[in-house]
Design a protein around this motif. Structure first.
Motif, short mmCIF file in Angstrom:
data_model
loop_
_atom_site.label_atom_id
_atom_site.label_comp_id
_atom_site.label_asym_id
_atom_site.label_seq_id
_atom_site.Cartn_x
_atom_site.Cartn_y
_atom_site.Cartn_z
N SER A 79 0.83 -1.20 0.00
CA SER A 79 0.00 0.00 0.00
C SER A 79 0.87 1.25 0.00
O SER A 79 0.61 2.20 -0.73
CB SER A 79 -0.92 -0.03 1.22
OG SER A 79 -1.61 1.17 1.36
N ARG A 80 1.90 1.26 0.80
CA ARG A 80 2.81 2.42 0.84
C ARG A 80 3.53 2.59 -0.49
O ARG A 80 3.71 3.70 -0.97
CB ARG A 80 3.85 2.23 1.93
CG ARG A 80 3.37 2.59 3.29
CD ARG A 80 4.51 2.60 4.26
NE ARG A 80 4.02 2.93 5.57
CZ ARG A 80 4.74 2.91 6.65
NH1 ARG A 80 6.02 2.58 6.57
NH2 ARG A 80 4.24 3.23 7.81
N SER A 82 2.48 1.73 -3.41
CA SER A 82 1.57 2.20 -4.45
C SER A 82 1.21 3.68 -4.25
O SER A 82 0.81 4.35 -5.18
CB SER A 82 0.30 1.35 -4.49
OG SER A 82 -0.46 1.54 -3.32
N ARG A 83 1.34 4.17 -3.02
CA ARG A 83 1.03 5.57 -2.75
C ARG A 83 2.30 6.40 -2.60
O ARG A 83 2.29 7.42 -1.93
CB ARG A 83 0.22 5.68 -1.46
CG ARG A 83 -1.19 5.20 -1.61
CD ARG A 83 -1.92 5.40 -0.34
NE ARG A 83 -1.61 4.26 0.53
CZ ARG A 83 -1.90 4.17 1.80
NH1 ARG A 83 -2.48 5.15 2.39
NH2 ARG A 83 -1.58 3.11 2.49
N TYR A 86 2.68 10.21 -1.70
CA TYR A 86 1.50 10.71 -0.99
C TYR A 86 1.65 10.38 0.49
O TYR A 86 2.24 9.38 0.86
CB TYR A 86 0.21 10.04 -1.50
CG TYR A 86 -0.08 10.38 -2.93
CD1 TYR A 86 -0.60 11.62 -3.27
CD2 TYR A 86 0.18 9.46 -3.94
CE1 TYR A 86 -0.86 11.93 -4.59
CE2 TYR A 86 -0.08 9.75 -5.25
CZ TYR A 86 -0.60 10.99 -5.57
OH TYR A 86 -0.85 11.29 -6.87
N GLN A 88 0.60 8.91 3.92
CA GLN A 88 -0.20 7.72 4.22
C GLN A 88 -1.45 8.12 4.97
O GLN A 88 -1.40 8.90 5.90
CB GLN A 88 0.61 6.72 5.06
CG GLN A 88 -0.12 5.43 5.25
CD GLN A 88 0.71 4.44 6.04
OE1 GLN A 88 1.86 4.71 6.34
NE2 GLN A 88 0.13 3.32 6.34
N SER A 89 -2.57 7.57 4.52
CA SER A 89 -3.83 7.88 5.19
C SER A 89 -3.91 7.09 6.49
O SER A 89 -3.25 6.07 6.63
CB SER A 89 -5.00 7.53 4.28
OG SER A 89 -4.99 6.16 4.01
#
Length: 116
Positions: A79-80, A82-83, A86, A88-89
């Motif tokens: 997830s990190r 791929s983002r 950005y 991290q949410s």
């Protein structure tokens, strides 16, 4: 002389009786010792078997938790990646639930281990 001979026969018979008695007692004691040894051995085998079973179940449960943890870490890293770039949410509520569930299982494993 016949009295001496009768006396010797009687004495020999007394000694033979004593020897027979001692031999029977030695056999009885040896048999009792063997029975006790076999019972102790069986008890130890049961104890070892129970301990091995308990350890195997704890290891299996820990392996399951570790696999879940590994999958979650891998998912987080993907997830990190791929983002990238950005921020991290915050973690989703389902991820928080999974972490709480894992902590509860680990806690139950450690409490089971403490009942030894």
């Amino acid at each position: 002389s016949s009295q001496d001979s009768t006396s010797l026969v009687r004495e020999r018979d007394e000694w033979r009786g004593r020897v027979d008695y001692l031999q029977r007692e030695m056999e009885r004691i040896a048999n009792e010792s063997n029975i006790m040894w076999v019972k102790q051995l069986e008890s130890m085998e049961r104890h070892v078997s129970f301990s091995e079973s308990r350890i195997r179940s704890e290891v299996a449960a820990l392996e399951e938790v570790m696999e879940e943890f590994k999958a979650e870490v891998t998912s987080c890293l993907k997830s990190r990646a791929s983002r990238s770039g950005y921020e991290q949410s915050p973690r989703s509520s389902s991820g928080s639930y999974e972490a709480t569930s894992r902590r509860q299982r680990l806690s139950s494993l450690s409490s089971r281990s403490s009942y030894r």
